[in-house]
Design a protein around this motif. Structure first.
Motif, PDB file in Angstrom:
ATOM      1  N   UNK A  83       1.824 -16.941  -0.184  1.00 14.38           N
ATOM      2  CA  UNK A  83       0.542 -16.305  -0.479  1.00 14.38           C
ATOM      3  C   UNK A  83       0.544 -14.850  -0.031  1.00 14.38           C
ATOM      4  N   UNK A  84       1.188 -14.564   1.099  1.00 18.28           N
ATOM      5  CA  UNK A  84       1.330 -13.172   1.525  1.00 18.28           C
ATOM      6  C   UNK A  84       2.108 -12.379   0.481  1.00 18.28           C
ATOM      7  N   UNK A  85       3.155 -12.975  -0.065  1.00 21.51           N
ATOM      8  CA  UNK A  85       3.941 -12.306  -1.113  1.00 21.51           C
ATOM      9  C   UNK A  85       3.095 -12.084  -2.364  1.00 21.51           C
ATOM     10  N   UNK A  86       2.253 -13.037  -2.700  1.00 21.47           N
ATOM     11  CA  UNK A  86       1.343 -12.881  -3.837  1.00 21.47           C
ATOM     12  C   UNK A  86       0.457 -11.652  -3.632  1.00 21.47           C
ATOM     13  N   UNK A  87      -0.131 -11.526  -2.444  1.00 17.21           N
ATOM     14  CA  UNK A  87      -0.978 -10.369  -2.145  1.00 17.21           C
ATOM     15  C   UNK A  87      -0.174  -9.065  -2.220  1.00 17.21           C
ATOM     16  N   UNK A  88       1.041  -9.082  -1.704  1.00 17.07           N
ATOM     17  CA  UNK A  88       1.864  -7.876  -1.713  1.00 17.07           C
ATOM     18  C   UNK A  88       2.216  -7.444  -3.132  1.00 17.07           C
ATOM     19  N   UNK A  89       2.607  -8.395  -3.960  1.00 14.51           N
ATOM     20  CA  UNK A  89       2.962  -8.054  -5.333  1.00 14.51           C
ATOM     21  C   UNK A  89       1.771  -7.481  -6.089  1.00 14.51           C
ATOM     22  N   UNK A  90       0.595  -8.064  -5.889  1.00 14.32           N
ATOM     23  CA  UNK A  90      -0.599  -7.523  -6.535  1.00 14.32           C
ATOM     24  C   UNK A  90      -0.886  -6.112  -6.025  1.00 14.32           C
ATOM     25  N   UNK A  91      -0.811  -5.919  -4.721  1.00 17.71           N
ATOM     26  CA  UNK A  91      -1.133  -4.618  -4.120  1.00 17.71           C
ATOM     27  C   UNK A  91      -0.175  -3.539  -4.595  1.00 17.71           C
ATOM     28  N   UNK A  92       1.097  -3.880  -4.717  1.00 14.00           N
ATOM     29  CA  UNK A  92       2.082  -2.913  -5.220  1.00 14.00           C
ATOM     30  C   UNK A  92       1.740  -2.505  -6.650  1.00 14.00           C
ATOM     31  N   UNK A  93       1.403  -3.484  -7.487  1.00 14.69           N
ATOM     32  CA  UNK A  93       1.100  -3.192  -8.893  1.00 14.69           C
ATOM     33  C   UNK A  93      -0.141  -2.326  -9.055  1.00 14.69           C
ATOM     34  N   UNK A  94      -1.120  -2.493  -8.147  1.00 15.54           N
ATOM     35  CA  UNK A  94      -2.362  -1.733  -8.331  1.00 15.54           C
ATOM     36  C   UNK A  94      -2.350  -0.394  -7.582  1.00 15.54           C
ATOM     37  N   UNK A  95      -1.246  -0.083  -6.898  1.00 17.83           N
ATOM     38  CA  UNK A  95      -1.099   1.256  -6.360  1.00 17.83           C
ATOM     39  C   UNK A  95      -1.292   1.431  -4.871  1.00 17.83           C
ATOM     40  N   UNK A  96      -1.314   0.357  -4.103  1.00 21.59           N
ATOM     41  CA  UNK A  96      -1.392   0.483  -2.651  1.00 21.59           C
ATOM     42  C   UNK A  96      -0.115   1.127  -2.107  1.00 21.59           C
ATOM     43  N   UNK A  97      -0.240   1.830  -0.983  1.00 20.18           N
ATOM     44  CA  UNK A  97       0.901   2.531  -0.399  1.00 20.18           C
ATOM     45  C   UNK A  97       1.722   1.641   0.524  1.00 20.18           C
ATOM     46  N   UNK A  98       1.087   0.606   1.072  1.00 20.36           N
ATOM     47  CA  UNK A  98       1.765  -0.286   2.018  1.00 20.36           C
ATOM     48  C   UNK A  98       0.945  -1.554   2.158  1.00 20.36           C
ATOM     49  N   UNK A  99       1.569  -2.551   2.787  1.00 18.60           N
ATOM     50  CA  UNK A  99       0.898  -3.818   3.075  1.00 18.60           C
ATOM     51  C   UNK A  99       0.769  -3.983   4.575  1.00 18.60           C
ATOM     52  N   UNK A 100      -0.405  -4.398   5.032  1.00 19.45           N
ATOM     53  CA  UNK A 100      -0.606  -4.773   6.424  1.00 19.45           C
ATOM     54  C   UNK A 100      -0.457  -6.283   6.500  1.00 19.45           C
ATOM     55  N   UNK A 101       0.562  -6.752   7.226  1.00 11.90           N
ATOM     56  CA  UNK A 101       0.886  -8.179   7.251  1.00 11.90           C
ATOM     57  C   UNK A 101       0.798  -8.724   8.669  1.00 11.90           C
ATOM     58  N   UNK A 102      -0.217  -9.538   8.893  1.00 16.62           N
ATOM     59  CA  UNK A 102      -0.436 -10.127  10.203  1.00 16.62           C
ATOM     60  C   UNK A 102       0.579 -11.234  10.452  1.00 16.62           C
ATOM     61  N   UNK A 103       0.858 -11.484  11.729  1.00 21.27           N
ATOM     62  CA  UNK A 103       1.698 -12.632  12.073  1.00 21.27           C
ATOM     63  C   UNK A 103       1.028 -13.906  11.574  1.00 21.27           C
ATOM     64  N   UNK A 104       1.782 -14.810  10.980  1.00 19.53           N
ATOM     65  CA  UNK A 104       1.183 -16.057  10.494  1.00 19.53           C
ATOM     66  C   UNK A 104       0.424 -16.779  11.611  1.00 19.53           C
ATOM     67  N   UNK A 105      -0.823 -17.113  11.304  1.00 14.76           N
ATOM     68  CA  UNK A 105      -1.717 -17.741  12.266  1.00 14.76           C
ATOM     69  C   UNK A 105      -1.739 -19.247  12.055  1.00 14.76           C
ATOM     70  N   UNK A 106      -2.167 -19.966  13.062  1.00 14.03           N
ATOM     71  CA  UNK A 106      -2.335 -21.421  13.060  1.00 14.03           C
ATOM     72  C   UNK A 106      -1.009 -22.169  13.072  1.00 14.03           C
ATOM     73  N   UNK A 107      -0.043 -21.773  12.236  1.00 16.39           N
ATOM     74  CA  UNK A 107       1.257 -22.445  12.196  1.00 16.39           C
ATOM     75  C   UNK A 107       2.021 -22.316  13.515  1.00 16.39           C
TER      76      UNK A 107
END
Length: 293
Positions: A83-107
């Protein structure tokens, strides 16, 4: 790559839905008042309560409204790597400069699991990643050795960190273990002054939502090595930094924003509710102290 005052934007709601009109006004106000980049869909943006469609629309609107005036660092974190990769791919396509990726929680992954998670993201999307370490929320701590290993393995992909661990020694650990070009951003407003003195270059800020000009001036003073001026501004902002967390965030912040703008509401998504009276009092006093009302 990124520096200065970078607000972790609230997601405005009205009658239960994303208030796109208010969000566009918020983006413009932030840029006009000196914010150097924008972060939609972070913790402060209540990303955990957004559907994927809403999450992507908030990022898309932020990129559209910023229109290249400042970079957008899209919140892409998830406890599910795919799901993080899904968000990143969308963000790249729409023109974001970078992704902020939190450490996986709960797991609660191990350090080996964290390396595997961030390595997979780095290898499957070419959007630069800002690691986000906030063990108070995720339980999992991205330890300095892990940060250094990832940054060295993927120097073009793992470009920085938002550190909200509360451990200021990590700024030096990262700088000495990786190098001065690794972008270190404080994740705690109240610690941004000593973090900058140690080598950080800015803050992904909660307070900047409601005090963008002061936060921008504070960060510029730090960049200019004018720490006397930085301390003076920090003293004005300091009570506000703490008032933002007098109740579950971002409830106090959304209340604060209604004190300075009549086009925003206090609406939050359950399980968050409007802040209590003690928090309102703290916010009111802090806004007066900062000279914002």
């Amino acid at each position: 790559m990124f520096s200065g005052s970078i607000p972790a934007l609230v997601t405005p709601f009205r009658d239960g839905s994303f208030d796109e009109k208010a969000f566009r006004r918020l983006v413009d106000w932030q840029i006009d008042n000196g914010s150097k980049a924008l972060v939609p869909c972070g913790t402060t943006g209540e990303a955990s309560t957004l559907s994927n469609a809403e999450h992507h629309r908030v990022i898309e609107v932020c990129v559209e409204q910023a229109a290249g005036r400042v970079p957008v660092i899209a919140g892409c974190g998830s406890n599910d790597t795919m799901n993080a990769l899904l968000h990143m791919n969308f963000s790249r396509k729409c023109g974001a400069a970078a992704a902020l990726c939190v450490a996986p929680y709960y797991n609660r992954p191990s350090q080996a699991g964290l390396i595997a998670h961030f390595s997979y993201l780095a290898e499957h999307c070419d959007l630069p990643i800002i690691l986000y370490n906030v063990p108070g929320r995720t339980v999992t701590d991205i330890e300095p050795e892990t940060v250094c290993a990832l940054a060295k393995r993927y120097p073009d992909a793992i470009v920085g960190i938002k550190d909200a661990s509360g451990d200021l020694s990590r700024v030096v650990d990262h700088r000495m273990g990786i190098g001065k070009d690794f972008c270190q951003l404080s994740g705690d407003d109240e610690l941004s002054l000593p973090a900058n003195a140690a080598g950080a270059v800015g803050c992904i800020s909660v307070t900047a939502n409601v005090a963008p000009a002061l936060c921008a001036q504070f960060q510029q003073a730090c960049a200019d090595n004018d720490f006397a001026k930085a301390r003076e501004i920090n003293d004005r902002l300091y009570p506000l930094h703490y008032a933002m967390f007098e109740d579950a965030s971002p409830a106090p912040l959304k209340y604060a924003l209604t004190r300075v703008h009549d086009w925003l509401t206090e609406d939050l998504r359950l399980p968050l509710v409007r802040c209590n009276e003690a928090a309102r009092k703290a916010v009111d006093e802090a806004l007066v102290h900062a000279g914002l009302v």
